[in-house]
Motif scaffolding. Structure first.
Motif, PDB file in Angstrom:
ATOM      1  N   ASP A  59       0.882  -1.165   0.042  1.00 47.44           N
ATOM      2  CA  ASP A  59      -0.008   0.017   0.183  1.00 47.44           C
ATOM      3  C   ASP A  59       0.865   1.208   0.097  1.00 47.44           C
ATOM      4  O   ASP A  59       1.846   1.110   0.551  1.00 47.44           O
ATOM      5  N   SER A  60       0.286   2.333  -0.433  1.00 50.95           N
ATOM      6  CA  SER A  60       1.185   3.464  -0.580  1.00 50.95           C
ATOM      7  C   SER A  60       0.296   4.935  -0.326  1.00 50.95           C
ATOM      8  O   SER A  60      -0.691   5.072  -1.019  1.00 50.95           O
ATOM      9  N   LEU A  61       0.658   5.455   0.820  1.00 50.49           N
ATOM     10  CA  LEU A  61      -0.344   6.643   1.283  1.00 50.49           C
ATOM     11  C   LEU A  61       0.342   7.478   2.431  1.00 50.49           C
ATOM     12  O   LEU A  61       1.596   6.804   2.802  1.00 50.49           O
ATOM     13  N   GLN A  62       0.213   8.610   2.382  1.00 49.58           N
ATOM     14  CA  GLN A  62       0.724   9.320   3.503  1.00 49.58           C
ATOM     15  C   GLN A  62      -0.236  10.322   4.188  1.00 49.58           C
ATOM     16  O   GLN A  62      -1.231  10.749   3.407  1.00 49.58           O
ATOM     17  N   ALA A  63      -0.417  10.180   5.343  1.00 49.20           N
ATOM     18  CA  ALA A  63      -1.432  10.803   6.147  1.00 49.20           C
ATOM     19  C   ALA A  63      -1.189  11.593   7.518  1.00 49.20           C
ATOM     20  O   ALA A  63      -0.382  10.727   8.115  1.00 49.20           O
ATOM     21  N   LYS A  64      -1.705  12.862   7.913  1.00 55.05           N
ATOM     22  CA  LYS A  64      -1.439  13.466   9.082  1.00 55.05           C
ATOM     23  C   LYS A  64      -2.451  13.122  10.012  1.00 55.05           C
ATOM     24  O   LYS A  64      -3.919  13.522   9.809  1.00 55.05           O
ATOM     25  N   VAL A  65      -2.207  12.388  11.143  1.00 49.86           N
ATOM     26  CA  VAL A  65      -3.424  12.227  12.076  1.00 49.86           C
ATOM     27  C   VAL A  65      -3.852  13.776  12.879  1.00 49.86           C
ATOM     28  O   VAL A  65      -2.885  14.551  12.794  1.00 49.86           O
ATOM     29  N   ALA A  66      -4.827  13.708  13.525  1.00 49.76           N
ATOM     30  CA  ALA A  66      -5.383  14.805  13.923  1.00 49.76           C
ATOM     31  C   ALA A  66      -4.811  15.133  15.275  1.00 49.76           C
ATOM     32  O   ALA A  66      -4.347  16.343  15.699  1.00 49.76           O
ATOM     33  N   LYS A  67      -4.564  14.146  15.966  1.00 46.30           N
ATOM     34  CA  LYS A  67      -3.812  14.468  17.490  1.00 46.30           C
ATOM     35  C   LYS A  67      -2.947  13.151  17.737  1.00 46.30           C
ATOM     36  O   LYS A  67      -3.051  12.108  17.425  1.00 46.30           O
ATOM     37  N   VAL A  68      -2.069  13.512  18.644  1.00 46.43           N
ATOM     38  CA  VAL A  68      -1.261  12.462  19.379  1.00 46.43           C
ATOM     39  C   VAL A  68      -1.405  12.552  20.926  1.00 46.43           C
ATOM     40  O   VAL A  68      -1.380  13.649  21.350  1.00 46.43           O
ATOM     41  N   THR A  69      -0.919  11.390  21.439  1.00 46.96           N
ATOM     42  CA  THR A  69      -1.110  11.520  22.905  1.00 46.96           C
ATOM     43  C   THR A  69      -0.137  10.530  23.396  1.00 46.96           C
ATOM     44  O   THR A  69      -0.162   9.214  22.849  1.00 46.96           O
ATOM     45  N   THR A  70       0.448  10.704  24.710  1.00 46.31           N
ATOM     46  CA  THR A  70       1.195   9.673  25.294  1.00 46.31           C
ATOM     47  C   THR A  70       0.408   8.737  26.413  1.00 46.31           C
ATOM     48  O   THR A  70       1.071   8.035  27.272  1.00 46.31           O
ATOM     49  N   THR A  71      -0.729   9.355  26.738  1.00 43.50           N
ATOM     50  CA  THR A  71      -1.381   8.884  27.972  1.00 43.50           C
ATOM     51  C   THR A  71      -3.022   8.535  27.621  1.00 43.50           C
ATOM     52  O   THR A  71      -3.485   9.183  26.872  1.00 43.50           O
ATOM     53  N   LEU A  72      -3.350   7.386  27.994  1.00 46.31           N
ATOM     54  CA  LEU A  72      -4.602   6.903  27.772  1.00 46.31           C
ATOM     55  C   LEU A  72      -5.515   7.789  28.467  1.00 46.31           C
ATOM     56  O   LEU A  72      -6.737   7.839  28.183  1.00 46.31           O
TER      57      LEU A  72
END
Length: 322
Positions: A59-72
């Motif tokens: 598969d070939s794609l590139q996408a920026k996620v909306a948010k990241v976090t290190t804690t649940l």
């Protein structure tokens, strides 16, 4: 495009920024969904925001996620509709406990993982109504943080709810995934499919982990291929003794599937090389457990399970010796 289900999730979280989680997060993001990617290692998350997750290979794609976090806690305080758990099965008890505050009507947690009974670990803390299980049919390797090569992608994937009351939601999640390009079918036989995949994983992943060889190198070695054959047959016997249905065509399907896997290091070998715990307890270890339940000896799985566990201890042993 509206599907047949009345359940239409819009926000997702993916727990685990390893290769499996990154591929899932990238597809969901490309599909137009709001995605939060969670991992305890910050360096794995930063590139997912910019330049975005890069997927190459099958598969070939590139996408920026909306948010990241290190804690649940961030996910629980700003809950998505669906959480996908893509981490190693060994982390499940801790993750399930931390997600207890997430459970509410209309929210679901999907085990998007390898291994047997991973969904049951989640259900111990979250209840069956909130939990679903998927069988994932792509293999991938990390190239760098948020940069993944997909070695193979055998669509479709499969998903099922644990509680019949959640069937409509499960169908809706399948439709959402399929709309992103991750074709996913709802099934009423997810446990059988889990065992079909786990028996294949049990014979190849563990041997690669012990020998350091890729999948194609195992297939081309007649001695190791004979061990693969013995592990397949033992896994099939345990599955059938416990009344799981693999299908009359499973053995030839399994051999053909493995022969086409390519020059790929499976995740268990990647874990051993990185000094991490593997999922062997949830694959070969579960076959041993279910064999004992049926009164069947499992010498091949017992042997390979023990060898992988010995290799898991090696970094600790080396550090203690130093």
């Amino acid at each position: 495009m509206k599907g047949n289900s009345s359940y239409t999730p819009k926000k997702f979280a993916v727990i685990g920024a390893g290769p499996v989680g990154c591929v899932l997060a990238a597809f969901l993001t490309r599909g137009g969904y709001e995605v939060t990617l969670c991992d305890v290692v910050p360096t794995l998350l930063v590139p997912a925001l910019d330049p975005g997750i890069i997927v190459e290979g099958a598969d070939s794609l590139q996408a920026k996620v909306a948010k990241v976090t290190t804690t649940l806690d961030d996910i629980v305080s700003d809950p998505p509709d669906v959480i996908f758990v893509t981490v190693k099965a060994t982390a499940l008890p801790l993750i399930a406990s931390a997600l207890e505050g997430f459970v509410a009507d209309g929210r679901y947690v999907v085990s998007w993982q390898n291994g047997i009974d991973t969904e049951l670990e989640l259900a111990k803390h979250l209840g069956t109504k909130a939990v679903m299980r998927a069988v994932v049919n792509y293999g991938c390797v990390p190239l760098s943080p948020a940069h993944v090569r997909v070695a193979f992608h055998h669509r479709p994937h499969f998903l099922q709810e644990l509680d019949p009351e959640s069937r409509e939601a499960a169908v809706g999640i399948c439709e959402a995934l399929s709309g992103t390009g991750l074709e996913t079918q709802h099934t009423d036989r997810i446990v059988d499919k889990v065992w079909r995949k786990s028996v294949m994983n049990s014979c190849m992943n563990a041997i690669c982990a012990v020998t350091g060889k890729t999948m194609v190198q195992i297939i081309l070695d007649p001695i190791l291929l004979n061990l693969v054959d013995s592990l397949i047959k033992e896994g099939v016997a345990v599955a059938r003794a416990n009344e799981f249905t693999l299908g009359s065509d499973f053995y030839p399907y399994c051999i053909n599937y493995l022969k086409n896997a390519g020059n790929h290091k499976p995740s268990m070998l990647q874990d051993i090389e990185a000094g991490r715990r593997t999922e062997v307890d949830y694959i070969n270890g579960k076959i041993v457990e279910y064999g004992a339940q049926a009164g069947m000896p499992t010498p091949y799985n017992t042997m390979i399970h023990g060898l992988v566990k010995a290799l898991e201890c090696r970094p600790f042993d080396e550090a203690k010796a130093a």
